[in-house]
Scaffold this active site. Sequence first.
Site, PDB file in Angstrom:
ATOM      1  N   LYS A  22       0.838  -1.205   0.000  1.00 42.34           N
ATOM      2  CA  LYS A  22       0.000   0.000   0.000  1.00 42.34           C
ATOM      3  C   LYS A  22       0.872   1.254   0.000  1.00 42.34           C
ATOM      4  O   LYS A  22       0.599   2.215  -0.717  1.00 42.34           O
ATOM      5  CB  LYS A  22      -0.899   0.000   1.242  1.00 42.34           C
ATOM      6  CG  LYS A  22      -1.734   1.260   1.367  1.00 42.34           C
ATOM      7  CD  LYS A  22      -2.473   1.353   2.690  1.00 42.34           C
ATOM      8  CE  LYS A  22      -1.641   2.002   3.754  1.00 42.34           C
ATOM      9  NZ  LYS A  22      -2.419   2.706   4.777  1.00 42.34           N
ATOM     10  N   ASN A  23       1.939   1.245   0.806  1.00 40.92           N
ATOM     11  CA  ASN A  23       2.763   2.446   0.957  1.00 40.92           C
ATOM     12  C   ASN A  23       3.650   2.715  -0.259  1.00 40.92           C
ATOM     13  O   ASN A  23       4.295   3.756  -0.334  1.00 40.92           O
ATOM     14  CB  ASN A  23       3.607   2.359   2.232  1.00 40.92           C
ATOM     15  CG  ASN A  23       2.757   2.513   3.481  1.00 40.92           C
ATOM     16  OD1 ASN A  23       1.618   2.985   3.415  1.00 40.92           O
ATOM     17  ND2 ASN A  23       3.288   2.105   4.625  1.00 40.92           N
ATOM     18  N   ARG A  93      -4.519  10.344   4.807  1.00 41.59           N
ATOM     19  CA  ARG A  93      -3.470  11.363   4.811  1.00 41.59           C
ATOM     20  C   ARG A  93      -2.622  11.311   3.542  1.00 41.59           C
ATOM     21  O   ARG A  93      -2.052  12.315   3.128  1.00 41.59           O
ATOM     22  CB  ARG A  93      -2.591  11.219   6.046  1.00 41.59           C
ATOM     23  CG  ARG A  93      -1.735   9.986   6.031  1.00 41.59           C
ATOM     24  CD  ARG A  93      -0.906   9.795   7.288  1.00 41.59           C
ATOM     25  NE  ARG A  93      -0.142   8.569   7.170  1.00 41.59           N
ATOM     26  CZ  ARG A  93       1.025   8.460   6.581  1.00 41.59           C
ATOM     27  NH1 ARG A  93       1.595   9.513   6.028  1.00 41.59           N
ATOM     28  NH2 ARG A  93       1.650   7.306   6.512  1.00 41.59           N
ATOM     29  N   CYS A 117      -4.923   8.121   9.736  1.00 42.61           N
ATOM     30  CA  CYS A 117      -4.683   7.492  11.041  1.00 42.61           C
ATOM     31  C   CYS A 117      -4.815   8.488  12.181  1.00 42.61           C
ATOM     32  O   CYS A 117      -4.582   9.679  12.022  1.00 42.61           O
ATOM     33  CB  CYS A 117      -3.277   6.908  11.097  1.00 42.61           C
ATOM     34  SG  CYS A 117      -3.062   5.473  10.068  1.00 42.61           S
ATOM     35  N   ASP A 307       5.708   0.529  11.955  1.00 43.05           N
ATOM     36  CA  ASP A 307       4.525  -0.224  11.532  1.00 43.05           C
ATOM     37  C   ASP A 307       4.565  -1.697  11.947  1.00 43.05           C
ATOM     38  O   ASP A 307       3.609  -2.423  11.705  1.00 43.05           O
ATOM     39  CB  ASP A 307       4.346  -0.132  10.013  1.00 43.05           C
ATOM     40  CG  ASP A 307       3.697   1.182   9.583  1.00 43.05           C
ATOM     41  OD1 ASP A 307       3.240   1.934  10.459  1.00 43.05           O
ATOM     42  OD2 ASP A 307       3.645   1.448   8.374  1.00 43.05           O
ATOM     43  N   ILE A 329       9.086   7.051  16.652  1.00 45.88           N
ATOM     44  CA  ILE A 329       8.624   7.711  15.426  1.00 45.88           C
ATOM     45  C   ILE A 329       7.364   8.533  15.667  1.00 45.88           C
ATOM     46  O   ILE A 329       7.296   9.709  15.338  1.00 45.88           O
ATOM     47  CB  ILE A 329       8.365   6.683  14.301  1.00 45.88           C
ATOM     48  CG1 ILE A 329       9.596   5.793  14.084  1.00 45.88           C
ATOM     49  CG2 ILE A 329       7.964   7.383  13.003  1.00 45.88           C
ATOM     50  CD1 ILE A 329      10.779   6.479  13.461  1.00 45.88           C
TER      51      ILE A 329
END
Length: 420
Positions: A22-23, A93, A117, A307, A329
Amino acid sequence: MDKLIITGGQRLDGDIRISGAKNAALPILAATLLADEPVTVGNLPHLQDVTTLIELLGRMGVHVVIDDRMNVEVNATTIKELTAPYELVKTMRASILVLGPMVAHFGKASVSLPGGCAIGSRPVDIHLRGLEAMGADIEVTNGYVNASVDGRLKGARIVMDVVTVTGTENLMMAAALAEGTTYLENAAREPEVVDLADFINAMGGKISGAGTDTITIEGVERLTGCHHQVIADRIETGTYLIAAAITGGRIKTKDTVPGTLDAVLQKLEEAGAKITTGDDWIELDMQGRRPKAVSLRTAPYPAMPTDMQAQFMALNLVAEGTGTIVETIFENRFMHVQEMNRMGADIEVQGNTAICRGVEQLTGAPVMATDLRASASLVIAALAASGETTVDRIYHIDRGYECIEEKLQSLGAIIRRVPR
């Protein structure tokens, strides 16, 4: 809202195919706006965020054709509307990623400030300062970022004050069509950034240094058509490896990239897993053993991904010993702790540190997903719990995992989706 109902205690065993990342898919879809010809993108994961971004492109007048295997052909030359409206952007986002390519290719863009998120603050200031350094005029009014430039953007040396993946991607896309050379310093090194650079280069871009902390982009006048396959999802890979590990099981993840998961595989070996890798597969075997607790600290790639933090916490819940997890993070990324404690976990949070003392057995309970990776960690915990766990608000999971219940069922998990 849909729920997942999981009966724990089954040892997972089997092979699964890993979906596209997805990223990587989201910035690559945004980058299709840079091309003067149709481009085709394959191996897209069938996820809500991906569908939303495709819908956003369509809403702006971009010609999008999608087949039943999630291959997409995009022709940005038909664009009519240079605005990304709030009703689409509010859920995701990543929609800020259309800002750089739109202003670079079409000279202006108006993008609603993004949602997505619920974890911590994710300022877009770095994106905006970078675009200003390249000659864009930026105004933020009524929740919209309005960017414009006379002629082409100009190459610049941009030092980002914190490492940001979306910031690196946005500025890299903008610089691809700028006049002159752009240097991005303190750039994100993630494999998804490299995949985006590979995609832009396949369209005729001139990007070097992706995967290091300094990326050089020589601007070109136009970008052309290409075909690109999105890389495999390393976070999905890691999630299923941990799901097998917590149940004492065995799994082979196929169509993945082992080299992008060094930090994760090292911790899994520390937890007692036997790991074997090939060119595009990873096999994990716990041989029925209880995992050992691991301590970790999240940091930008190539270190431990934020993640994967919640999933490793789930593994620690039933591990031998005590593990400490430090989140560097994002702030406010321990929202899953409260839900895990409802299942009988022993976790203590001190600031950005969580201390997990392993217990012999978790007990199924009703729990609620709070964000994407937290929800995956609750599913993992449920697989190891005695009795039945109901995970509510799983729309979070559907934002990042393709067919999670079907993949887990194929490995022997007792899991079903209950529609609202």
